[in-house]
Design a protein around this motif. Structure first.
Motif, PDB file in Angstrom:
ATOM      1  N   HIS A  86       0.817  -1.219   0.000  1.00 43.45           N
ATOM      2  CA  HIS A  86       0.000   0.000   0.000  1.00 43.45           C
ATOM      3  C   HIS A  86       0.849   1.266   0.000  1.00 43.45           C
ATOM      4  O   HIS A  86       0.526   2.247  -0.682  1.00 43.45           O
ATOM      5  CB  HIS A  86      -0.932  -0.033   1.215  1.00 43.45           C
ATOM      6  CG  HIS A  86      -1.793   1.184   1.329  1.00 43.45           C
ATOM      7  ND1 HIS A  86      -2.852   1.439   0.455  1.00 43.45           N
ATOM      8  CD2 HIS A  86      -1.744   2.246   2.195  1.00 43.45           C
ATOM      9  CE1 HIS A  86      -3.405   2.593   0.797  1.00 43.45           C
ATOM     10  NE2 HIS A  86      -2.762   3.100   1.845  1.00 43.45           N
ATOM     11  N   ILE A  87       1.988   1.248   0.773  1.00 42.32           N
ATOM     12  CA  ILE A  87       2.760   2.490   0.930  1.00 42.32           C
ATOM     13  C   ILE A  87       3.758   2.704  -0.203  1.00 42.32           C
ATOM     14  O   ILE A  87       4.268   3.798  -0.393  1.00 42.32           O
ATOM     15  CB  ILE A  87       3.495   2.499   2.282  1.00 42.32           C
ATOM     16  CG1 ILE A  87       4.536   1.375   2.337  1.00 42.32           C
ATOM     17  CG2 ILE A  87       2.515   2.373   3.435  1.00 42.32           C
ATOM     18  CD1 ILE A  87       5.389   1.407   3.596  1.00 42.32           C
ATOM     19  N   ASN A  88       4.092   1.643  -0.921  1.00 46.24           N
ATOM     20  CA  ASN A  88       5.067   1.795  -2.009  1.00 46.24           C
ATOM     21  C   ASN A  88       4.324   2.107  -3.310  1.00 46.24           C
ATOM     22  O   ASN A  88       3.409   1.373  -3.697  1.00 46.24           O
ATOM     23  CB  ASN A  88       5.882   0.515  -2.173  1.00 46.24           C
ATOM     24  CG  ASN A  88       7.023   0.689  -3.169  1.00 46.24           C
ATOM     25  OD1 ASN A  88       6.817   0.537  -4.367  1.00 46.24           O
ATOM     26  ND2 ASN A  88       8.197   1.016  -2.658  1.00 46.24           N
ATOM     27  N   PRO A  89       4.697   3.223  -4.002  1.00 44.90           N
ATOM     28  CA  PRO A  89       3.964   3.628  -5.214  1.00 44.90           C
ATOM     29  C   PRO A  89       3.985   2.561  -6.300  1.00 44.90           C
ATOM     30  O   PRO A  89       2.979   2.336  -6.977  1.00 44.90           O
ATOM     31  CB  PRO A  89       4.701   4.893  -5.662  1.00 44.90           C
ATOM     32  CG  PRO A  89       5.377   5.394  -4.434  1.00 44.90           C
ATOM     33  CD  PRO A  89       5.731   4.193  -3.642  1.00 44.90           C
ATOM     34  N   LEU A  90       5.112   1.926  -6.481  1.00 43.33           N
ATOM     35  CA  LEU A  90       5.208   0.946  -7.556  1.00 43.33           C
ATOM     36  C   LEU A  90       4.369  -0.298  -7.242  1.00 43.33           C
ATOM     37  O   LEU A  90       3.651  -0.829  -8.095  1.00 43.33           O
ATOM     38  CB  LEU A  90       6.669   0.559  -7.781  1.00 43.33           C
ATOM     39  CG  LEU A  90       7.595   1.691  -8.273  1.00 43.33           C
ATOM     40  CD1 LEU A  90       9.020   1.194  -8.390  1.00 43.33           C
ATOM     41  CD2 LEU A  90       7.127   2.228  -9.627  1.00 43.33           C
ATOM     42  N   LEU A  91       4.476  -0.792  -5.965  1.00 40.51           N
ATOM     43  CA  LEU A  91       3.720  -1.988  -5.592  1.00 40.51           C
ATOM     44  C   LEU A  91       2.227  -1.726  -5.597  1.00 40.51           C
ATOM     45  O   LEU A  91       1.426  -2.607  -5.944  1.00 40.51           O
ATOM     46  CB  LEU A  91       4.161  -2.483  -4.213  1.00 40.51           C
ATOM     47  CG  LEU A  91       5.602  -3.017  -4.116  1.00 40.51           C
ATOM     48  CD1 LEU A  91       5.942  -3.341  -2.673  1.00 40.51           C
ATOM     49  CD2 LEU A  91       5.789  -4.236  -5.006  1.00 40.51           C
ATOM     50  N   SER A  92       1.853  -0.472  -5.248  1.00 39.93           N
ATOM     51  CA  SER A  92       0.428  -0.149  -5.234  1.00 39.93           C
ATOM     52  C   SER A  92      -0.166  -0.112  -6.634  1.00 39.93           C
ATOM     53  O   SER A  92      -1.374  -0.203  -6.811  1.00 39.93           O
ATOM     54  CB  SER A  92       0.196   1.201  -4.544  1.00 39.93           C
ATOM     55  OG  SER A  92       0.848   2.252  -5.266  1.00 39.93           O
ATOM     56  N   GLN A  93       0.720   0.033  -7.641  1.00 39.85           N
ATOM     57  CA  GLN A  93       0.255   0.021  -9.024  1.00 39.85           C
ATOM     58  C   GLN A  93       0.303  -1.385  -9.633  1.00 39.85           C
ATOM     59  O   GLN A  93       0.035  -1.567 -10.817  1.00 39.85           O
ATOM     60  CB  GLN A  93       1.114   0.972  -9.866  1.00 39.85           C
ATOM     61  CG  GLN A  93       1.002   2.426  -9.438  1.00 39.85           C
ATOM     62  CD  GLN A  93       1.928   3.335 -10.231  1.00 39.85           C
ATOM     63  OE1 GLN A  93       2.452   2.931 -11.286  1.00 39.85           O
ATOM     64  NE2 GLN A  93       2.123   4.553  -9.734  1.00 39.85           N
ATOM     65  N   GLY A  94       0.684  -2.374  -8.804  1.00 42.70           N
ATOM     66  CA  GLY A  94       0.701  -3.757  -9.284  1.00 42.70           C
ATOM     67  C   GLY A  94       1.923  -4.116 -10.073  1.00 42.70           C
ATOM     68  O   GLY A  94       1.929  -5.118 -10.797  1.00 42.70           O
ATOM     69  N   ILE A  95       2.992  -3.308  -9.984  1.00 46.38           N
ATOM     70  CA  ILE A  95       4.217  -3.578 -10.745  1.00 46.38           C
ATOM     71  C   ILE A  95       4.995  -4.693 -10.065  1.00 46.38           C
ATOM     72  O   ILE A  95       5.208  -4.669  -8.846  1.00 46.38           O
ATOM     73  CB  ILE A  95       5.075  -2.310 -10.861  1.00 46.38           C
ATOM     74  CG1 ILE A  95       4.292  -1.237 -11.646  1.00 46.38           C
ATOM     75  CG2 ILE A  95       6.399  -2.608 -11.536  1.00 46.38           C
ATOM     76  CD1 ILE A  95       4.990   0.092 -11.688  1.00 46.38           C
ATOM     77  N   THR A  96       5.454  -5.690 -10.786  1.00 48.73           N
ATOM     78  CA  THR A  96       6.201  -6.828 -10.228  1.00 48.73           C
ATOM     79  C   THR A  96       7.562  -6.989 -10.855  1.00 48.73           C
ATOM     80  O   THR A  96       8.288  -7.925 -10.521  1.00 48.73           O
ATOM     81  CB  THR A  96       5.406  -8.125 -10.466  1.00 48.73           C
ATOM     82  OG1 THR A  96       5.230  -8.297 -11.869  1.00 48.73           O
ATOM     83  CG2 THR A  96       4.058  -8.086  -9.772  1.00 48.73           C
ATOM     84  N   SER A  97       7.979  -6.078 -11.766  1.00 52.19           N
ATOM     85  CA  SER A  97       9.249  -6.253 -12.481  1.00 52.19           C
ATOM     86  C   SER A  97      10.427  -6.012 -11.556  1.00 52.19           C
ATOM     87  O   SER A  97      10.342  -5.227 -10.599  1.00 52.19           O
ATOM     88  CB  SER A  97       9.315  -5.303 -13.677  1.00 52.19           C
ATOM     89  OG  SER A  97       9.292  -3.965 -13.224  1.00 52.19           O
ATOM     90  N   ASP A  98      11.553  -6.664 -11.891  1.00 50.57           N
ATOM     91  CA  ASP A  98      12.745  -6.615 -11.047  1.00 50.57           C
ATOM     92  C   ASP A  98      13.386  -5.229 -11.066  1.00 50.57           C
ATOM     93  O   ASP A  98      13.737  -4.705 -10.017  1.00 50.57           O
ATOM     94  CB  ASP A  98      13.737  -7.681 -11.524  1.00 50.57           C
ATOM     95  CG  ASP A  98      14.983  -7.713 -10.658  1.00 50.57           C
ATOM     96  OD1 ASP A  98      14.839  -7.762  -9.428  1.00 50.57           O
ATOM     97  OD2 ASP A  98      16.078  -7.693 -11.229  1.00 50.57           O
ATOM     98  N   ALA A  99      13.539  -4.646 -12.204  1.00 50.35           N
ATOM     99  CA  ALA A  99      14.252  -3.368 -12.337  1.00 50.35           C
ATOM    100  C   ALA A  99      13.559  -2.249 -11.575  1.00 50.35           C
ATOM    101  O   ALA A  99      14.197  -1.417 -10.921  1.00 50.35           O
ATOM    102  CB  ALA A  99      14.381  -3.001 -13.810  1.00 50.35           C
ATOM    103  N   ALA A 100      12.260  -2.198 -11.649  1.00 56.23           N
ATOM    104  CA  ALA A 100      11.524  -1.102 -11.017  1.00 56.23           C
ATOM    105  C   ALA A 100      11.506  -1.206  -9.503  1.00 56.23           C
ATOM    106  O   ALA A 100      11.343  -0.201  -8.803  1.00 56.23           O
ATOM    107  CB  ALA A 100      10.091  -1.072 -11.555  1.00 56.23           C
ATOM    108  N   LEU A 101      11.691  -2.421  -8.969  1.00 61.70           N
ATOM    109  CA  LEU A 101      11.502  -2.619  -7.529  1.00 61.70           C
ATOM    110  C   LEU A 101      12.802  -2.765  -6.757  1.00 61.70           C
ATOM    111  O   LEU A 101      12.764  -2.941  -5.539  1.00 61.70           O
ATOM    112  CB  LEU A 101      10.653  -3.880  -7.303  1.00 61.70           C
ATOM    113  CG  LEU A 101       9.218  -3.801  -7.830  1.00 61.70           C
ATOM    114  CD1 LEU A 101       8.531  -5.137  -7.660  1.00 61.70           C
ATOM    115  CD2 LEU A 101       8.431  -2.705  -7.123  1.00 61.70           C
TER     116      LEU A 101
END
Length: 492
Positions: free
Chosen positions: A52-67
């Motif tokens: 919930h608090i992480n912008p990328l995770l809250s958008q459903g992003i699962t890629s390695d580079a972005a996280l």
């Protein structure tokens, strides 16, 4: 080692140690289960909050580079956590670790489903850094802004670094904990065991002590009048010990009675031999007296009657010795009965032929003829010896012009063979004395001679015992005696 207490102590100690090891293992497993349950319960919503608090995770992003950067920040805040993102098939997509540390690239979605569904904790899931290991975790679905399910956020609680530090601390403190705990419980259990074993084995020790003291005091007094051995009534610990002491007392009582019986038999046999020596002494004295008299007389005055008297005394002596040897053989079990069908008329005819010459010289009539033919089941040799003893005795105590009869009679549907004479008869106390069964049971006053037929009737009773027959005596002083012999399997 052969003592009951030592064997029980060693066996119980081994059992206690095994139980302590099993208990310790159970406590360890129970402690680990409780710790996992608490840890997982405390971090139940950890993955959901992170997503919930992480912008990328809250958008459903699962890629390695972005996280990568987001994972690094999360790991700094909680170094005991390992964070992974998974696709919809459970494959590990992103993580903050060296690639060689990832041993398993696919996570079991079934465990994640149970966690999200709120099943009972703890729930163990796949540890990507171990090939077959499982750990507690926190998980959450990753949803895109459009509401589509794109994967999972998967957080291992108590990661590799946490396990390393825990193993280090456990290796340092575990021996002390183990030693103190096991030492305390072992000492406690051993003390308790010693107390309990002392309590439970004390009656056995008392019993062993009493038996040892009884053995040391000797059993020589057993059988004496008013003296018998018995254990004290102080074994109250258990019913088994009480029953054991009662059985031992019963055995001691039986031993005491048998010992008393043996002593009475020995005394009676001693008395009997004294009386027998008295009866043997009379014909022996007569024999020697007649021979001495014959030798002292001049040759022309020596009477043949002296030799005849000496011969009669010798025969009497020989008869007594023969009876004694026969009685000893019977008591030692050296004579056995060979039962068969026997013609009683023929047997009585043979006995009559044996005693007719002697009866004629004494002026005594014999009547051994039966009214009808009869067959009995017996041993012919033993029955002949029985009748010979009775007839021989009757001839010795029947006066001239007397008679001896052998006849059959039926009383209460039982057949009997009667041997009756018109001799001097016997008094009641003499008949009672003759009702004894064997040499070892004779008991008379030493001042008296043996009753008539003393040894002879003992032989008769022993022989009839082998033939499984009874004998009864009827006697009236001055009128004669009648001996009744029970017959078996009579066929007329």
């Amino acid at each position: 080692m052969n003592r009951l207490f030592n064997r029980l102590f060693l066996s119980a100690t081994l059992v206690v140690l095994l139980l302590m090891l099993a208990l310790w293992q159970w406590l360890q497993l129970n402690h680990e289960l409780s710790r996992n349950q608490i840890q997982q319960s405390l971090h139940l919503s950890l993955a959901e909050h992170m997503a919930h608090i992480n912008p990328l995770l809250s958008q459903g992003i699962t890629s390695d580079a972005a996280l990568k950067e987001a994972f690094h920040d999360f790991m700094l805040l909680g170094p005991s956590f390992e964070i992974y993102t998974l696709n919809l098939e459970g494959k590990v997509v992103a993580y903050d670790a060296k690639e060689e540390k990832i041993k398993t690239s696919r996570v079991d979605l079934e465990a994640i489903g149970k966690f999200i569904a709120g099943n009972h904790l703890p729930i163990l899931g796949t540890d990507p850094r171990s090939e077959n290991g499982q750990k507690i975790f926190s998980a959450s679905r990753l949803m895109t802004p459009e509401g589509l399910h794109s994967g999972y956020l998967y957080v291992i609680i108590g990661g590799e670094d946490y396990d390393s530090w825990q193993a280090l601390i456990s290796a340092e403190h575990q021996p002390q904990i183990w030693g103190a705990t096991i030492g305390f419980w072992v000492l406690f259990c051993l003390i308790l065991l010693v107390i309990l074993l002392r309590y439970f084995t004390q009656p056995v020790q008392k019993l062993a002590k009493d038996l040892r003291e009884m053995t040391q005091s000797g059993l020589d007094n057993l059988g004496e009048q008013n003296h018998s051995l018995s254990l004290p009534s102080r074994y109250t610990a258990s019913s088994e010990i009480q029953q054991l002491s009662q059985h031992i007392n019963q055995l001691l009582g039986e031993i005491s009675r048998q010992q008393a019986h043996l002593k009475r038999q020995q005394q009676a046999k001693h008395d009997f031999l004294l009386h027998l020596s008295h009866d043997l002494k009379t014909p022996l004295t007569s024999l020697l007296g007649y021979i001495d008299t014959w030798q002292l007389l001049p040759e022309d005055e020596r009477s043949p009657e002296l030799i005849e008297y000496a011969a009669n005394s010798g025969q009497t002596l020989q008869q007594l010795l023969g009876q004694l040897l026969e009685l000893a053989a019977l008591e030692n079990g050296q004579i056995n009965a060979n039962l068969q069908q026997v013609d009683l008329n023929q047997l009585l005819e043979q006995i009559a032929q044996t005693f007719n010459p002697r009866a004629s010289r004494l002026g005594i009539s014999l009547d051994f003829t039966l009214d009808k033919p009869m067959t009995i089941y017996t041993d012919p040799q033993l029955m002949r010896r029985v009748l010979n003893n009775l007839v021989d005795n009757a001839l010795r105590y029947t006066p001239e012009q007397g008679s001896i009869r052998i006849y059959t009679e039926t009383l209460n549907h039982q057949h009997w063979l009667a041997v009756a004479d018109t001799g001097s008869g016997m008094h009641k106390h003499e008949v009672d004395a003759l009702k004894q069964l064997s040499l070892s049971q004779f008991s008379f006053e030493y001042s008296q001679a043996l009753p008539q037929l003393g040894v002879g009737l003992a032989i008769v009773r022993q022989l009839l015992g082998l033939l499984k027959c009874q004998i009864n005596i009827d006697s009236t002083p001055g009128e004669g005696c009648c001996f009744h012999i029970q017959l078996q399997n009579v066929r007329a």
